[in-house]
Design an enzyme around this catalytic site. Sequence first.
Site, PDB file in Angstrom:
ATOM      1  N   ARG A  41       0.586  -1.331  -0.168  1.00  0.00           N
ATOM      2  CA  ARG A  41       0.038   0.253  -0.334  1.00  0.00           C
ATOM      3  C   ARG A  41       0.950   1.396  -0.284  1.00  0.00           C
ATOM      4  NH1 ARG A  41      -5.262  -1.437   3.708  1.00  0.00           N
ATOM      5  NH2 ARG A  41      -6.702  -3.029   2.882  1.00  0.00           N
ATOM      6  N   ASP A 150     -13.804  11.738  10.035  1.00  0.00           N
ATOM      7  CA  ASP A 150     -13.100  10.913   9.309  1.00  0.00           C
ATOM      8  C   ASP A 150     -11.837  12.081   9.286  1.00  0.00           C
ATOM      9  OD1 ASP A 150     -13.402   7.558   8.077  1.00  0.00           O
ATOM     10  OD2 ASP A 150     -12.057   8.922   7.456  1.00  0.00           O
TER      11      ASP A 150
END
Length: 294
Positions: A41, A150
Amino acid sequence: MRGEETQVTLSMPEFNIIAAVAYREFGLKIIPEKMMMVQSRLRHRLRALNLPDFDAYSRMLDTPQGIDERRFLVSALTTNVSHFHREPHHFDLLVKALAPELKQRIQAKERIRIWSAGCSNGQEPYSIAMRLLQVEPNLTQTDFRILATDIDPKVISFATEGAYGSRLLSGVPDKDRRQFFKEKPNHSIVSDELRKYVTFRELNLLATWPMQHQFDAIFCRNVVIYFDVETQEKLWPRFNASLAKRGVFFLGHSERIALPGKCGFKSIGPTAYEKCVAATGIPSTKIRGQNGTS
């Protein structure tokens, strides 16, 4: 360049630095078994930063100059999977909790506040708004707002735009799509009427919470699963303090409060809790030394 990039590997010392930063800054507990996932990632970040290897990346990350990169780090290491009306029993419990006093509160023009903590791509807060407006259309006549936060700036940007393709709209009935969305050739956009009730902000749950008022309900679903038990136990009293009297608190399907009574909660359904007393412990401020955004 791309072929060379795929050969860059992550060593254990480099992984340990990245994992330590992720835990210190965001509470993310990354076990060594996830090392290959982290490597996969983060390879694109080496290319974006023009860095030769993970040694250079890990050293940069753990410096004051790496503050901005840490935001990309958390985006890469977390999974933003959500859909509209996910775990519908929670919305039923929300309606049940608010319904007895909702009409009176609307008539009195009282403040009604809900927090979607870890809102991901925005489906959760928009689902909350749709459900409550369907149950009580007169919510438009009072001070009704949903705060959606978030830690990932990318998903906050996506949710604020409110444009969803057909795959992301699965689970939304046709009547809701007609009422709450504007149809475009390849996607649908959240209507202005729905959008005005939801405010999106970037926020690290481990940092200071800038909100000044308590909430009637808090959704924090599929977020604390990333945290270890110690971090979770520090968060429960903070959520309790942020809830109004008899406010309701929702977790994800695989998350639990081990001892809800100790934290001032009582269970009212699957991964759903009601505030019963003020919890003792950490107030609604930061856990460690992170910087948050309101």
